[in-house]
Every structure is written in structure tokens, then in C-alpha cells.
Design a protein around this motif. Structure first.
Motif: not given
Length: 169
Positions: A99-104, A124-127, A145-154
């Protein structure tokens, strides 16, 4: 062998397309080394010219285009399996890695090396905070780098998982 370079190339071409040859990447590597030797020789007065000036290799296709992606029907089949169903165990790396792979956009090696401390929150941004550590090496300097966590994962509960894991430490 007494043949000239051109005669040897002609002979190799006559052997057909299956005749073993060096890969273009290998030839470029050797060419670079020889080019450095010629530069050294010119600087020290041992050569009048650098013989490779103006030479260009043919363009090669990027390997990015050669990678095949999973067909949509296979992705659907995978994510409809018990591993990701309603009763799936969301506390496992097995659940989250794909899931992380598909969305990050993270590489699989980066995902598999993640620690709970690599997941941070700011404004308030998870990354995902990707940096080199004693236990992790990144592929290139631009991999830091800093990569935001996709809202779908949240939505699926990733933020809660991180909180649980951090409190267990």
C-alpha cells in the motif's frame, strides 16, 4: 590477430546477431577510462590531441520505460485477497508495504527499511523522513527527502498504527 579494428568489427558483424558482444554500458565505462588516460597524456605533453573529442554514443532508452507495471486486474485480485480484506491484520508490514508502495513513490528497499521514527508529523502533515542512518543507506544523495503520507493510507489507519508503535517503544 593481424586484422585491423575495422576488419575485426566486420568479421564480428558477419557472425550474426547472436554473436556475444560487450554491452553498451561496458563500452562506455571503458571509453571513459581511456578518455581520462588521453587527457592525462595531453596535460603532460605526451599527446597533441584527445582523440575522443566530438565522439558521441548512441542514445539509449531509459530503463524506466522497460519496467512493466502490474495490470489493473492483477492489482485488484491482489488487494481483494485475505491479506487486505476486512479482517486483515493491519499491524503487519505485509499489509502496509504494498500500500505504501502504491501511494508514495518510495522504492521497495526504502519501504522495507522504514522504522517508526522515520514517520514524522509537522504542521499536521504526516510524512516519511528518508535520511541515511547507521542501518540504512539510500540509493543516491537525492534519495534524502520527506515524502507525505497519502491520505488514503491515513484513512486506512496508518497514523493510528504509527501512534501505537511509538507508544510501545
Amino acid at each position: 590477430d593481424e586484422r585491423s579494428i575495422n576488419e575485426q568489427i566486420a568479421w564480428a558483424n558477419e557472425q550474426g546477431p547472436d554473436f556475444p558482444r560487450l554491452k553498451l554500458k561496458t563500452v562506455k565505462r571503458h571509453f571513459t577510462a581511456i578518455n581520462q588516460l588521453w587527457k592525462w597524456a595531453k596535460i603532460r605533453g605526451h599527446a597533441d590531441d584527445i582523440i575522443s573529442v566530438g565522439f558521441e554514443f548512441p542514445r539509449t532508452k531509459s530503463t524506466k520505460h522497460k519496467r512493466s507495471k502490474w495490470p489493473d486486474d492483477m492489482l485488484l485480485k491482489l488487494f481483494k485477497s485475505d491479506w487486505w480484506g476486512k479482517d486483515a491484520d493491519k499491524n503487519t508490514a505485509r499489509y502496509w508495504a504494498a500500500l505504501i508502495s502504491l501511494h508514495s513513490g518510495l522504492r521497495r528497499e526504502e519501504i522495507c527499511q522504514l522504522y517508526v521514527d522515520d514517520i514524522k508529523e509537522e504542521d499536521s502533515i504526516l510524512y516519511f523522513d528518508l535520511v541515511e542512518t547507521d542501518g540504512r543507506r539510500l540509493k543516491t544523495s537525492t534519495s534524502v527527502r520527506a515524502v507525505p503520507v497519502h491520505p488514503f493510507l491515513i484513512e486506512l489507519g496508518f497514523k493510528e498504527l504509527v501512534k501505537r508503535r511509538k507508544t510501545k517503544k
